[in-house]
Every structure is written in C-alpha cells, then in structure tokens.
Design a protein around this motif. Structure first.
Motif, short mmCIF file in Angstrom:
data_model
loop_
_atom_site.label_atom_id
_atom_site.label_comp_id
_atom_site.label_asym_id
_atom_site.label_seq_id
_atom_site.Cartn_x
_atom_site.Cartn_y
_atom_site.Cartn_z
N LEU A 1 1.38 -1.50 0.17
CA LEU A 1 0.10 -0.28 -0.12
C LEU A 1 0.86 0.85 0.03
O LEU A 1 1.09 2.08 -0.69
CB LEU A 1 -0.62 0.02 1.07
N VAL A 2 1.41 1.54 0.58
CA VAL A 2 2.84 2.44 0.69
C VAL A 2 3.61 2.74 -0.82
O VAL A 2 3.74 3.89 -1.00
CB VAL A 2 3.71 2.15 2.16
N PHE B 1 1.04 8.22 5.86
CA PHE B 1 0.08 7.67 6.15
C PHE B 1 -1.15 7.92 6.17
O PHE B 1 -2.28 7.09 5.58
CB PHE B 1 0.25 6.98 7.47
N GLU B 2 -1.76 9.56 6.19
CA GLU B 2 -2.77 9.98 6.29
C GLU B 2 -3.28 9.91 4.71
O GLU B 2 -4.48 9.88 3.94
CB GLU B 2 -2.86 11.38 6.50
N ALA B 3 -2.41 9.67 3.70
CA ALA B 3 -3.15 9.12 2.45
C ALA B 3 -3.78 8.17 2.79
O ALA B 3 -4.42 7.87 1.53
CB ALA B 3 -2.35 9.80 1.25
N PRO C 1 -5.98 -0.42 4.56
CA PRO C 1 -6.25 -0.37 6.29
C PRO C 1 -6.13 0.97 6.45
O PRO C 1 -5.77 1.92 5.38
CB PRO C 1 -4.71 -1.71 6.24
N SER C 2 -6.21 1.50 7.79
CA SER C 2 -6.64 3.11 7.75
C SER C 2 -4.84 2.99 8.37
O SER C 2 -4.40 2.73 8.17
CB SER C 2 -6.97 3.08 9.32
N GLN C 3 -5.03 4.54 8.73
CA GLN C 3 -3.80 5.25 9.04
C GLN C 3 -2.70 4.72 10.19
O GLN C 3 -1.37 4.17 10.43
CB GLN C 3 -3.66 6.58 8.82
N ARG D 1 0.66 2.24 10.64
CA ARG D 1 2.01 3.21 11.45
C ARG D 1 2.11 1.87 11.96
O ARG D 1 3.66 1.65 12.39
CB ARG D 1 1.89 4.39 12.08
N GLN D 2 1.24 1.41 12.93
CA GLN D 2 1.62 0.01 14.21
C GLN D 2 2.69 -0.60 13.71
O GLN D 2 3.59 -1.82 13.40
CB GLN D 2 0.67 -0.65 14.20
N ARG D 3 2.45 -1.43 11.80
CA ARG D 3 2.61 -2.68 11.79
C ARG D 3 4.06 -2.02 10.79
O ARG D 3 5.36 -3.02 11.19
CB ARG D 3 2.17 -2.66 9.48
N PHE D 4 4.08 -0.60 9.56
CA PHE D 4 5.58 -0.15 10.24
C PHE D 4 6.23 -0.30 11.00
O PHE D 4 7.46 -0.75 10.89
CB PHE D 4 5.66 0.94 9.32
N GLU D 5 5.52 0.19 12.58
CA GLU D 5 6.59 0.15 13.45
C GLU D 5 7.11 -1.42 13.67
O GLU D 5 8.04 -1.13 14.45
CB GLU D 5 6.37 0.74 14.60
#
Length: 107
Positions: A36-37, A48-50, A70-72, A76-80
C-alpha cells in the motif's frame, strides 16, 4: 530428497532479486502495508494519512491486488512492528537497482 547447496542459499537469502523480493513480500502476512505504501509513493503521497484517500478507490485496490485498505493507524503500527525487515528489504532493493543499472559507485 536431497536439497542442493544453491537451493539452500536461495531459501536463506530470498532478496537477491527484485522478483524474489516481490514474491516474498506478497506472500508474507504483513505485506499489505508495504504494498500500500509503495502504491501511495507512486502517486506522490508520502504519509500514512494518504491511505484514507484511497479507501473505496477500486482502481487503486485492483492495481495493487489488495482487497482492503487498512487505516493509517494500522499502517503505522505495522511499519513500527516490522521496521527492521522493511529496512533490510529497502536496502537490498537499492543495491539490486544499482547493480542492474550498473551505476559506478565510488568509495
């Protein structure tokens, strides 16, 4: 059945080419945030807001072969959570790009 040495190396080092990277990422459970990113980056969106802007965009989802955006917060949680893996993956892809384009690298 006996496994050959080359096959063992491929299993231990799956990111030796961009094609293998895509295959590995696509088959991992947490690959959706990365795909997605990358799709958002291709659209010139770097936050992530995009992700909220492509919810319900059937063309975007079909192009990336994803069922749900997925939501922003989830992104963010998955990337961290998987930051080290994504960092290694990005580094390997960068090396692969330089090797394929035969860019002269000076030390």
């Amino acid at each position: 059945m006996r496994v050959k040495k080359k096959q063992m190396q491929d299993v231990r080092r799956p990111w030796q080419s961009i094609e293998k990277i895509y295959f590995v990422v696509k088959t991992l459970l947490y690959c959706l945030p990365l795909i997605l990113v990358v799709g958002l980056l291709c659209l010139g969106k770097s936050d992530f807001e995009a992700a909220e802007g492509v919810v319900g965009d059937d063309g975007f989802q079909e192009a990336l072969d994803i069922q749900k955006v997925p939501s922003q917060e989830t992104l963010r949680q998955r990337f961290e959570k998987h930051a080290r893996f994504f960092e290694r993956l990005a580094g390997a892809a960068g090396v692969e790009l330089l090797e394929r384009t035969q860019v002269p690298v000076r030390g």
